[in-house]
Motif scaffolding. Structure first.
Motif, PDB file in Angstrom:
ATOM      1  N   THR A  71     -19.440 -21.244 -42.011  1.00 52.88           N
ATOM      2  CA  THR A  71     -18.875 -22.593 -41.972  1.00 52.88           C
ATOM      3  C   THR A  71     -19.901 -23.629 -42.420  1.00 52.88           C
ATOM      4  N   THR A  75     -15.844 -27.363 -44.887  1.00 52.94           N
ATOM      5  CA  THR A  75     -14.490 -26.832 -44.753  1.00 52.94           C
ATOM      6  C   THR A  75     -14.232 -25.688 -45.738  1.00 52.94           C
ATOM      7  N   SER A  78     -11.722 -22.896 -44.376  1.00 56.69           N
ATOM      8  CA  SER A  78     -10.304 -23.263 -44.307  1.00 56.69           C
ATOM      9  C   SER A  78      -9.718 -23.545 -45.688  1.00 56.69           C
ATOM     10  N   GLN A  79     -10.563 -23.911 -46.641  1.00 57.73           N
ATOM     11  CA  GLN A  79     -10.095 -24.095 -48.014  1.00 57.73           C
ATOM     12  C   GLN A  79      -9.905 -22.750 -48.713  1.00 57.73           C
ATOM     13  N   MET A  81      -9.409 -19.590 -47.313  1.00 56.71           N
ATOM     14  CA  MET A  81      -8.494 -18.587 -46.765  1.00 56.71           C
ATOM     15  C   MET A  81      -7.102 -18.620 -47.377  1.00 56.71           C
ATOM     16  N   GLU A 130     -13.191 -24.620 -34.931  1.00 54.99           N
ATOM     17  CA  GLU A 130     -11.968 -25.185 -35.504  1.00 54.99           C
ATOM     18  C   GLU A 130     -11.704 -24.607 -36.892  1.00 54.99           C
ATOM     19  N   GLU A 131     -12.762 -24.438 -37.682  1.00 62.71           N
ATOM     20  CA  GLU A 131     -12.619 -23.830 -39.005  1.00 62.71           C
ATOM     21  C   GLU A 131     -12.124 -22.381 -38.889  1.00 62.71           C
ATOM     22  N   HIS A 132     -12.745 -21.621 -37.989  1.00 57.41           N
ATOM     23  CA  HIS A 132     -12.327 -20.228 -37.806  1.00 57.41           C
ATOM     24  C   HIS A 132     -10.920 -20.139 -37.224  1.00 57.41           C
ATOM     25  N   ALA A 134      -8.505 -22.218 -37.826  1.00 54.15           N
ATOM     26  CA  ALA A 134      -7.583 -22.487 -38.932  1.00 54.15           C
ATOM     27  C   ALA A 134      -7.362 -21.230 -39.765  1.00 54.15           C
ATOM     28  N   ALA A 135      -8.438 -20.478 -40.022  1.00 57.77           N
ATOM     29  CA  ALA A 135      -8.321 -19.221 -40.771  1.00 57.77           C
ATOM     30  C   ALA A 135      -7.493 -18.205 -39.990  1.00 57.77           C
ATOM     31  N   ARG A 137      -5.134 -18.784 -37.712  1.00 50.66           N
ATOM     32  CA  ARG A 137      -3.724 -19.172 -37.697  1.00 50.66           C
ATOM     33  C   ARG A 137      -3.048 -18.869 -39.033  1.00 50.66           C
ATOM     34  N   LEU A 138      -3.782 -19.012 -40.127  1.00 52.48           N
ATOM     35  CA  LEU A 138      -3.223 -18.681 -41.438  1.00 52.48           C
ATOM     36  C   LEU A 138      -2.947 -17.182 -41.546  1.00 52.48           C
TER      37      LEU A 138
END
Length: 204
Positions: A71, A75, A78-79, A81, A130-132, A134-135, A137-138
């Motif tokens: 990270t 970002t 998250s960009q 993934m 938070e970044e992880h 987001a990945a 959840r995707l």
């Protein structure tokens, strides 16, 4: 097997790369400038993981993916993934193993929340988690064969092999795990279907 690897120049990623090459796999690694070392079975692609064409080029002809993207207060994860997921679907690649963080495991203190939300973690800064998250959840929304390996505090060190693992939770009392053991466990998931569709907490 031909494997795609993102994050090959990082601490965990370089260890995964060495395991794969030692086992005779071919590896395509997307790097920003140069690979950590040269090897006859290593194809390095210089590019940007935030660009779809570079991700697609890396995945071309591969059968499985490792992601050890850091990270670093950006970002990038998250960009990247969504691009990885889209390329996997387009190229019909199902297996992806990623390195996450213990912060995105289930909270024991606050059921229904993640550790970084529920007060389980002492860390005041939550950007990386938070970044992880987001990945996670995707990936969770896909039907891909994903596994997220979630280490807690990650000091340098070799693989000792005496670690504990737990599906979707951090093992009770777990405080740390070396880079070497994290990479070894993650690499073993290439042939292990047990944790498909799961996060895995790892600690001593």
């Amino acid at each position: 097997m031909k494997i795609a690897l993102f994050g090959a120049t990082g601490r965990v990623g370089e260890n995964i790369l060495r395991y794969a090459l030692d086992d005779g796999h071919q590896v395509k690694a997307l790097v920003r400038s140069k690979p950590p070392f040269e090897h006859s079975n290593l194809e390095s692609i210089v590019g940007d993981i935030r660009k779809a064409e570079d991700v697609e080029k890396t995945l071309e002809g591969t059968e499985a993916i490792f992601s050890a993207i850091g990270t670093d207060r950006t970002t990038t994860l998250s960009q990247a993934m969504p691009l990885i997921i889209n390329a996997m679907k387009a190229k019909k690649i199902r297996r992806i193993i990623t390195i996450g963080t213990a912060g995105i495991l289930n909270s024991r203190m606050s059921p229904g929340e993640l550790r970084f939300q529920g007060g389980d973690s002492n860390r005041k800064l939550t950007f990386a988690a938070e970044e992880h998250a987001a990945a996670f959840r995707l990936l969770e929304k896909t039907n891909l064969d994903w596994t997220i390996v979630c280490p807690t505090y990650l000091p340098d060190g070799k693989a000792y092999g005496n670690y504990r693992i737990e599906k979707d939770f951090l093992p009770e009392g777990g405080k740390q795990i070396t880079v070497g053991d994290t990479a070894e466990f993650a690499y073993k998931q290439l042939e292990n279907p047990e944790f498909i569709g799961s996060r895995v907490g790892i600690a001593y």
